[in-house]
Design a protein around this motif. Structure first.
Motif, PDB file in Angstrom:
ATOM      1  N   VAL A 272     139.390  21.634  57.794  1.00 23.42           N
ATOM      2  CA  VAL A 272     139.869  21.049  59.053  1.00 23.42           C
ATOM      3  C   VAL A 272     139.126  21.660  60.233  1.00 23.42           C
ATOM      4  O   VAL A 272     138.645  20.951  61.122  1.00 23.42           O
ATOM      5  N   ASP A 273     139.035  23.008  60.241  1.00 19.70           N
ATOM      6  CA  ASP A 273     138.303  23.696  61.306  1.00 19.70           C
ATOM      7  C   ASP A 273     137.938  25.085  60.798  1.00 19.70           C
ATOM      8  O   ASP A 273     138.799  25.966  60.701  1.00 19.70           O
TER       9      ASP A 273
ATOM     10  N   GLU B 134     147.020  17.626  60.439  1.00 17.90           N
ATOM     11  CA  GLU B 134     145.836  17.403  59.600  1.00 17.90           C
ATOM     12  C   GLU B 134     145.735  18.478  58.510  1.00 17.90           C
ATOM     13  O   GLU B 134     145.373  18.188  57.370  1.00 17.90           O
TER      14      GLU B 134
ATOM     15  N   GLN C 190     147.516  21.504  69.247  1.00 16.20           N
ATOM     16  CA  GLN C 190     147.868  22.365  68.120  1.00 16.20           C
ATOM     17  C   GLN C 190     148.595  21.569  67.039  1.00 16.20           C
ATOM     18  O   GLN C 190     148.323  21.723  65.841  1.00 16.20           O
TER      19      GLN C 190
ATOM     20  N   TYR D  74     142.477  24.120  71.492  1.00 14.06           N
ATOM     21  CA  TYR D  74     143.870  24.132  71.044  1.00 14.06           C
ATOM     22  C   TYR D  74     144.771  24.805  72.085  1.00 14.06           C
ATOM     23  O   TYR D  74     145.735  25.479  71.744  1.00 14.06           O
TER      24      TYR D  74
ATOM     25  N   ARG E 119     148.354  18.433  66.391  1.00 14.72           N
ATOM     26  CA  ARG E 119     147.402  17.563  65.681  1.00 14.72           C
ATOM     27  C   ARG E 119     146.683  18.351  64.580  1.00 14.72           C
ATOM     28  O   ARG E 119     146.482  17.840  63.483  1.00 14.72           O
ATOM     29  N   TYR E 120     146.312  19.588  64.893  1.00 13.77           N
ATOM     30  CA  TYR E 120     145.657  20.415  63.877  1.00 13.77           C
ATOM     31  C   TYR E 120     146.605  20.664  62.699  1.00 13.77           C
ATOM     32  O   TYR E 120     146.211  20.548  61.537  1.00 13.77           O
ATOM     33  N   TYR E 121     147.861  21.017  62.990  1.00 14.43           N
ATOM     34  CA  TYR E 121     148.804  21.327  61.919  1.00 14.43           C
ATOM     35  C   TYR E 121     149.074  20.106  61.046  1.00 14.43           C
ATOM     36  O   TYR E 121     149.186  20.208  59.814  1.00 14.43           O
TER      37      TYR E 121
ATOM     38  N   LEU F 114     145.380  29.714  65.923  1.00 14.53           N
ATOM     39  CA  LEU F 114     144.496  28.808  66.666  1.00 14.53           C
ATOM     40  C   LEU F 114     144.028  29.507  67.936  1.00 14.53           C
ATOM     41  O   LEU F 114     144.797  29.673  68.890  1.00 14.53           O
TER      42      LEU F 114
ATOM     43  N   GLN G 167     138.720  28.581  62.818  1.00 13.91           N
ATOM     44  CA  GLN G 167     140.048  29.133  63.055  1.00 13.91           C
ATOM     45  C   GLN G 167     140.450  30.061  61.902  1.00 13.91           C
ATOM     46  O   GLN G 167     140.389  29.676  60.733  1.00 13.91           O
TER      47      GLN G 167
END
Length: 396
Positions: A244-245, A70, A64, A58, A66-68, A53, A248
């Motif tokens: 998701v993104d 999702e 971070q 992030y 929240r990203y993981y 990230l 990254q």
């Protein structure tokens, strides 16, 4: 004199071949031991990759995580995915895990800072052990991180080193500034090989991501347990992460079986190199034995003819030639074993699960060399046993 010189050269050649054979045998046994090392988890059907990230959004631990969360939700939606987890490091990846500050055990006499033990720390999602297949040896796993901020799971190496002969469950680990942090051991899991296969398992503690919301976890490992070929799932898993993104990076995509093979690559190269030299040396030694014995039979045709004329049988002549070859091989074995005894100690750093002076390897290499020498002598011995005494004497 020329015959003695030829025999001496053959003995030297056989002796060098034996040293190389012993070295190759030791490396082969070490390679097999490494290949069958217990990893602590099943490597099949396990895909691993790395997520980094790098975006400014992030910059905090909560963002971070929240990203993981999702990302895991997206990956678990794939039909062939049995389980998925995020962790700071994985076995056999060469990662440098978190290392705790020096700590001590509550209830024991305080230790000076320099004498306090250390242990590696892995931070992972709740289903990490299920995904990896690391067995629970005692106690329980951390189930709801938000309600258990001070609990920790340790591996067997930690329990054996920090609590020898004691039950680690319920014991408290004290560390941090002025020993302000106290973690309670609630479970013990099996050991895993952190780096090289030959390295002993290191003491390790496990915490969940929910217990470490303020930690900076930008570079993480994703492990995915699949129902089929994990490599065939790599594109689909990457696609879910990019959903998701997309900005990254996702990289270092490999199956765990590939990582095991990569770990064995240096030993495989060493074995191939020494094995190739040993094979070439044995072939040259066999040619040398054959050449010397064939030459000696040719030079001794008259002698053999006289022996057979006065009653020597063909099998006696064959045995005589083979005995001479065996004497050469025996002398070479004695010299080769002595040489290997002194030189194989330099292989110690390359060996795993076998000693440099392993008797089985020495004996097997010696038997192989003797068998090669005897096989190379069969044709000259057979030729000697077929000498016609009348023809031999007439030629003289």
């Amino acid at each position: 004199a020329s015959a003695r010189l030829r025999r001496s050269l053959v003995v030297v050649e056989l002796g060098v071949s034996l040293v190389l054979l012993i070295a190759a045998g030791l490396l082969a046994r070490s390679f097999l031991n490494l290949a069958h090392t217990e990893l602590g988890f099943p490597a099949a059907n396990l895909l691993t990759l790395r997520v980094n990230l790098t975006a400014p959004e992030y910059a905090t631990g909560k963002a971070q995580q929240r990203y993981y969360a999702e990302a895991l939700e997206h990956v678990r939606q794939l039909p062939m995915v049995r389980s998925a987890a995020i962790s700071t490091d994985l076995p056999l990846t060469g990662d440098h895990p978190f290392q705790t500050n020096s700590f001590q055990v509550a209830g024991r006499a305080p230790l000076p800072m320099a004498q306090r033990p250390h242990a590696n720390l892995t931070i992972a999602s709740l289903n990490f052990f299920r995904t990896m297949g690391i067995p629970l040896r005692g106690g329980r796993l951390i189930q709801v991180a938000e309600k258990e901020p001070d609990n920790v799971v340790v591996n067997e190496a930690f329990a054996r080193q920090i609590f020898p002969g004691e039950d680690p469950l319920g014991r408290r680990i004290v560390f941090g500034r002025n020993d302000a942090n106290r973690w309670t051991v609630v479970g013990v899991v099996g050991n895993t090989r952190s780096g090289e296969l030959g390295a002993e398992p290191e003491p390790r503690m496990y915490r969940t991501m929910g217990q470490s919301e303020d930690r900076f976890l930008s570079l993480m490992r994703l492990s995915v347990r699949t129902t089929g070929d994990p490599l065939a799932m790599s594109r689909a898993v990457e696609g879910q992460l990019y959903a998701v993104d997309r900005s990254q990076p996702v990289f270092d995509v490999k199956t765990m079986e590939q990582r095991v093979a990569d770990t064995l690559a240096p030993q495989r190269f060493q074995l191939l190199l020494i094995g190739t030299f040993a094979a070439m040396a044995v072939i040259l030694a066999a040619l040398g034995v054959y050449g010397v014995m064939a030459y000696l039979v040719t030079r001794r045709t008259r002698e053999i003819g006289i022996r057979m004329a006065i009653g020597a049988r063909p099998e006696q002549v064959r045995r005589q030639i083979l005995r001479e070859s065996l004497a050469l091989a025996a002398t070479a074995v004695a010299a080769g074993v002595a040489g290997a005894w002194g030189l194989t100690r330099y292989l110690t750093a390359m060996l795993y699960g076998v000693t440099p002076l392993d008797g089985v390897t020495f004996a097997a290499a010696a038997l192989v060399l003797v068998a090669v020498a005897m096989a190379a002598s069969l044709l000259p011995a057979r030729k000697a046993s077929r000498v016609d005494p009348v023809v031999a004497l007439r030629e003289e």
